[in-house]
Write a protein that holds these residues in place. Structure first.
Motif, PDB file in Angstrom:
ATOM      1  N   UNK A   1       0.862  -1.185   0.000  1.00  0.00           N
ATOM      2  CA  UNK A   1       0.000   0.000   0.000  1.00  0.00           C
ATOM      3  C   UNK A   1       0.897   1.232   0.000  1.00  0.00           C
ATOM      4  N   UNK A   2       0.516   2.241  -0.757  1.00  0.00           N
ATOM      5  CA  UNK A   2       1.355   3.436  -0.920  1.00  0.00           C
ATOM      6  C   UNK A   2       1.172   4.387   0.263  1.00  0.00           C
ATOM      7  N   UNK A   3       1.726   3.996   1.404  1.00  0.00           N
ATOM      8  CA  UNK A   3       1.643   4.820   2.610  1.00  0.00           C
ATOM      9  C   UNK A   3       2.846   5.760   2.660  1.00  0.00           C
ATOM     10  N   UNK A   4       2.638   7.082   2.817  1.00  0.00           N
ATOM     11  CA  UNK A   4       3.780   8.002   2.916  1.00  0.00           C
ATOM     12  C   UNK A   4       4.483   7.835   4.258  1.00  0.00           C
ATOM     13  N   UNK A   5       5.797   7.986   4.251  1.00  0.00           N
ATOM     14  CA  UNK A   5       6.554   7.843   5.504  1.00  0.00           C
ATOM     15  C   UNK A   5       6.587   9.177   6.249  1.00  0.00           C
ATOM     16  N   UNK A   6       6.485   9.104   7.560  1.00  0.00           N
ATOM     17  CA  UNK A   6       6.535  10.296   8.403  1.00  0.00           C
ATOM     18  C   UNK A   6       7.962  10.454   8.929  1.00  0.00           C
ATOM     19  N   UNK A   7       8.673  11.441   8.390  1.00  0.00           N
ATOM     20  CA  UNK A   7      10.096  11.622   8.711  1.00  0.00           C
ATOM     21  C   UNK A   7      10.287  11.919  10.196  1.00  0.00           C
ATOM     22  N   UNK A   8       9.394  12.722  10.783  1.00  0.00           N
ATOM     23  CA  UNK A   8       9.514  13.054  12.210  1.00  0.00           C
ATOM     24  C   UNK A   8       9.435  11.785  13.063  1.00  0.00           C
ATOM     25  N   UNK A   9       8.565  10.844  12.680  1.00  0.00           N
ATOM     26  CA  UNK A   9       8.450   9.577  13.414  1.00  0.00           C
ATOM     27  C   UNK A   9       9.752   8.781  13.355  1.00  0.00           C
ATOM     28  N   UNK A  10      10.397   8.794  12.186  1.00  0.00           N
ATOM     29  CA  UNK A  10      11.669   8.079  12.031  1.00  0.00           C
ATOM     30  C   UNK A  10      12.723   8.672  12.966  1.00  0.00           C
ATOM     31  N   UNK A  11      12.787  10.018  13.024  1.00  0.00           N
ATOM     32  CA  UNK A  11      13.770  10.697  13.891  1.00  0.00           C
ATOM     33  C   UNK A  11      13.481  10.400  15.368  1.00  0.00           C
ATOM     34  N   UNK A  12      12.204  10.518  15.756  1.00  0.00           N
ATOM     35  CA  UNK A  12      11.839  10.260  17.151  1.00  0.00           C
ATOM     36  C   UNK A  12      12.065   8.798  17.524  1.00  0.00           C
ATOM     37  N   UNK A  13      11.820   7.892  16.579  1.00  0.00           N
ATOM     38  CA  UNK A  13      12.064   6.466  16.810  1.00  0.00           C
ATOM     39  C   UNK A  13      13.545   6.203  17.065  1.00  0.00           C
ATOM     40  N   UNK A  14      14.398   6.810  16.227  1.00  0.00           N
ATOM     41  CA  UNK A  14      15.847   6.631  16.387  1.00  0.00           C
ATOM     42  C   UNK A  14      16.320   7.188  17.725  1.00  0.00           C
ATOM     43  N   UNK A  15      15.813   8.375  18.111  1.00  0.00           N
ATOM     44  CA  UNK A  15      16.187   8.975  19.394  1.00  0.00           C
ATOM     45  C   UNK A  15      15.678   8.135  20.564  1.00  0.00           C
ATOM     46  N   UNK A  16      14.434   7.671  20.453  1.00  0.00           N
ATOM     47  CA  UNK A  16      13.816   6.932  21.555  1.00  0.00           C
ATOM     48  C   UNK A  16      14.426   5.558  21.751  1.00  0.00           C
ATOM     49  N   UNK A  17      14.271   4.689  20.753  1.00  0.00           N
ATOM     50  CA  UNK A  17      14.773   3.325  20.879  1.00  0.00           C
ATOM     51  C   UNK A  17      16.309   3.287  20.884  1.00  0.00           C
ATOM     52  N   UNK A  18      16.920   4.109  20.039  1.00  0.00           N
ATOM     53  CA  UNK A  18      18.386   4.154  20.001  1.00  0.00           C
ATOM     54  C   UNK A  18      18.974   4.664  21.309  1.00  0.00           C
ATOM     55  N   UNK A  19      18.352   5.715  21.869  1.00  0.00           N
ATOM     56  CA  UNK A  19      18.841   6.266  23.136  1.00  0.00           C
ATOM     57  C   UNK A  19      18.755   5.264  24.266  1.00  0.00           C
ATOM     58  N   UNK A  20      17.646   4.508  24.318  1.00  0.00           N
ATOM     59  CA  UNK A  20      17.478   3.510  25.379  1.00  0.00           C
ATOM     60  C   UNK A  20      18.539   2.409  25.276  1.00  0.00           C
ATOM     61  N   UNK A  21      18.737   1.863  24.066  1.00  0.00           N
ATOM     62  CA  UNK A  21      19.717   0.781  23.896  1.00  0.00           C
ATOM     63  C   UNK A  21      21.140   1.295  24.135  1.00  0.00           C
ATOM     64  N   UNK A  22      21.438   2.510  23.643  1.00  0.00           N
ATOM     65  CA  UNK A  22      22.768   3.091  23.834  1.00  0.00           C
ATOM     66  C   UNK A  22      23.056   3.304  25.320  1.00  0.00           C
ATOM     67  N   UNK A  23      22.078   3.855  26.036  1.00  0.00           N
ATOM     68  CA  UNK A  23      22.257   4.082  27.475  1.00  0.00           C
ATOM     69  C   UNK A  23      22.421   2.786  28.240  1.00  0.00           C
ATOM     70  N   UNK A  24      21.580   1.803  27.912  1.00  0.00           N
ATOM     71  CA  UNK A  24      21.677   0.498  28.585  1.00  0.00           C
ATOM     72  C   UNK A  24      23.019  -0.170  28.297  1.00  0.00           C
ATOM     73  N   UNK A  25      23.479  -0.056  27.050  1.00  0.00           N
ATOM     74  CA  UNK A  25      24.778  -0.646  26.684  1.00  0.00           C
ATOM     75  C   UNK A  25      25.908   0.008  27.468  1.00  0.00           C
ATOM     76  N   UNK A  26      25.829   1.339  27.638  1.00  0.00           N
ATOM     77  CA  UNK A  26      26.863   2.045  28.404  1.00  0.00           C
ATOM     78  C   UNK A  26      26.829   1.664  29.882  1.00  0.00           C
ATOM     79  N   UNK A  27      25.615   1.469  30.428  1.00  0.00           N
ATOM     80  CA  UNK A  27      25.518   1.030  31.821  1.00  0.00           C
ATOM     81  C   UNK A  27      26.160  -0.337  32.006  1.00  0.00           C
TER      82      UNK A  27
END
Length: 510
Positions: free
Chosen positions: A220-246
């Motif tokens: 289905x031709x669903x447009x991608x929401x760029x803001x969601x991609x950025x927030x996803x990277x910050x959210x999930x990436x930040x959690x895994x990065x922080x946990x890895x550093x701990x």
């Protein structure tokens, strides 16, 4: 793979016309069954190969520290960067699988994984090897949700348990035997051979899949929401990065490098959730959270998180215990962990059949009790424990986890509306990565903190490490208790739970 043939046949033929029409319909149905069987088999083999690489580096880290002249915290990034990339990419796969056909997504994923494997095999130093792991992880992140979504689309509900048993082999056994394979390779060969051996298998899967893979979904031709991609990277990436550093050496409970990314990740994840709640009203969410309207899916995700914490925490702790406290070598470590991996693999198809016969609740209650009992038992391990006790504990833990994974994947995803399968699959993959990172960080942080405080009292390094591992397993034992009551809330879904007023026209169950 006979069950795949059974599972992938379409629903009963309702054509009651002429014998010629019946024969044509039967032939078409048989051809469709062959196509579906081929597609799922290709995806199973390819996903096993790519997921194996998630834990293959664990046993190799001491060798890499020596060969590449890097610190323990730098070496840990070869695993952490893999998990971080997975956590960032997987939430986007729900969109990718809706927007594009099966075949191009498969080719893209296996091309990325094969390219990353080639770069790793030729890497002249740490930086290039780290980049290679990121490229590998990008391909891996796409393959797992692709497999789950395809199976949920093609397989009738009555056969889902049996098919998910095959998927459980991929999801649970591949990470479990990664340390065994790397230990065996490192006992006779250079670390590059961990990638050289995998490369021809990955390339074969790419070529064969590229030729034989068929498109089985309707884009289905669903447009991608760029803001969601950025927030996803910050959210999930930040959690895994922080946990890895701990969890990394030199990190710990008071580590600013751990807590700051965790705070950024929590804020990013909150903003991401609010954005998805807004977008899903127009069916434009990057990761549709309406999957959580199903109580079964929600409880399955909670239990899955606890199970993945147990699996990845144990995968990281047991090699440390066996090598540092018991003083055994890498090959012996790998061989001691092999029986557990084999038990998980051998039991998965049987558990799938039991699920089809009696549903998830009994299996989940039994499995969660076994996992918790083993964790409490592992708190008794010390520097004087016999190696056979470790093997027995790991095999029993693997038995408990085998009883959990297949029912959780099957009951959880079966409770989601069909048009949300790709989002449910992406959610399962995301939770796996976050739980794996959290389990690893929690166990290693507790172990390191307790060991450091013990060393300050003047005990030996072996005694201090043993005390740290005891504390980590005690922490795991307490967490494992929460899975037991959750198991009673997961039932087989006779009809799709999530159907509601927001359901698009034409939503349907199996």
């Amino acid at each position: 793979m006979a069950e795949i043939a059974t599972a992938t046949t379409t629903h009963e033929n309702t054509n009651h016309g002429s014998p010629g029409a019946d024969a044509a319909a039967s032939a078409a149905e048989a051809a469709l069954g062959v196509r579906n069987r081929l597609v799922i088999t290709l995806l199973l083999i390819s996903t096993f190969v790519v997921i194996l690489n998630e834990t293959i580096m664990g046993v190799a880290l001491p060798r890499l520290m020596e060969d590449l002249s890097i610190s323990a915290s730098a070496a840990q990034w070869l695993t952490s960067a893999f998990m971080l990339t997975m956590a960032v990419v997987i939430p986007i796969t729900g969109f990718l699988l809706q927007r594009y056909n099966t075949r191009p997504v498969f080719i893209a994923a296996m091309t990325l994984f094969s390219t990353g494997t080639l770069i790793a095999a030729l890497a002249p130093g740490f930086t290039v090897l780290l980049v290679a792991r990121v490229v590998q992880a990008t391909g891996t992140a796409i393959m797992f949700p692709l497999l789950l979504t395809t199976v949920m689309t093609l397989v009738p509900a009555a056969h889902l348990g049996r098919m998910m048993g095959n998927i459980s082999i991929v999801i649970s056994v591949a990470p479990a035997i990664g340390p065994t394979i790397s230990g065996a390779i490192l006992s006779v060969l250079d670390w590059r051979w961990m990638f050289i051996i995998v490369l021809p298998i990955a390339l074969t899967a790419l070529v064969v899949g590229g030729i034989l893979m068929k498109n089985v979904t309707t884009p289905t031709k669903t447009p991608i929401d760029v803001l969601s991609v950025i927030l996803s990277a910050l959210g999930f990436g930040g959690l895994v990065y922080g946990l890895s550093n701990l969890g990394a050496a030199g990190g710990g409970i008071g580590s600013v490098s751990g807590w700051l990314p965790l705070a950024v990740g929590a804020l990013g994840l909150t903003a991401f959730i609010l954005r998805q709640l807004s977008l899903q009203k127009r069916n434009r969410a990057l990761l549709d959270l309406r999957t959580f309207r199903s109580r079964t899916f929600t409880f399955a995700i909670v239990m899955m998180a606890i199970s993945m914490m147990a699996l990845f925490g144990t995968i990281i702790l047991l090699p440390i215990y066996i090598q540092t406290v018991l003083g055994l070598d890498t090959l012996t470590t790998g061989l001691m962990l092999l029986p557990g991996g084999l038990v998980m693999g051998l039991l998965a198809p049987l558990v799938g059949r039991l699920y089809d016969r009696s549903g998830p609740t009994r299996l989940l209650v039994t499995g969660s009790v076994i996992v918790s009992a083993v964790f409490w038992g592992m708190t008794l391990l010390n520097e004087h424990s016999a190696p056979w006790m470790v093997v027995a504990a790991h095999v029993t833990l693997s038995l408990g986890l085998a009883l959990l994974f297949t029912p959780l994947f099957t009951a959880g995803l079966a409770a989601v509306r069909p048009e949300l399968y790709s989002h449910g699959s992406a959610m399962v993959g995301t939770i796996q990565q976050l739980a794996g990172a959290f389990g690893t960080a929690l166990f290693v942080t507790v172990m390191a903190s307790v060991a450091a405080s013990q060393l300050a009292t003047g005990v030996t390094a072996v005694t201090a490490t043993s005390a740290g591992i005891h504390a980590a397993f005690l922490c795991g034992a307490v967490i494992s208790l929460f899975a037991i009551p959750a198991a009673f809330f997961i039932r087989r879904t006779p009809a799709v739970e999530g159907a509601d007023a927001d359901a698009p026209a034409g939503a349907h169950g199996h």
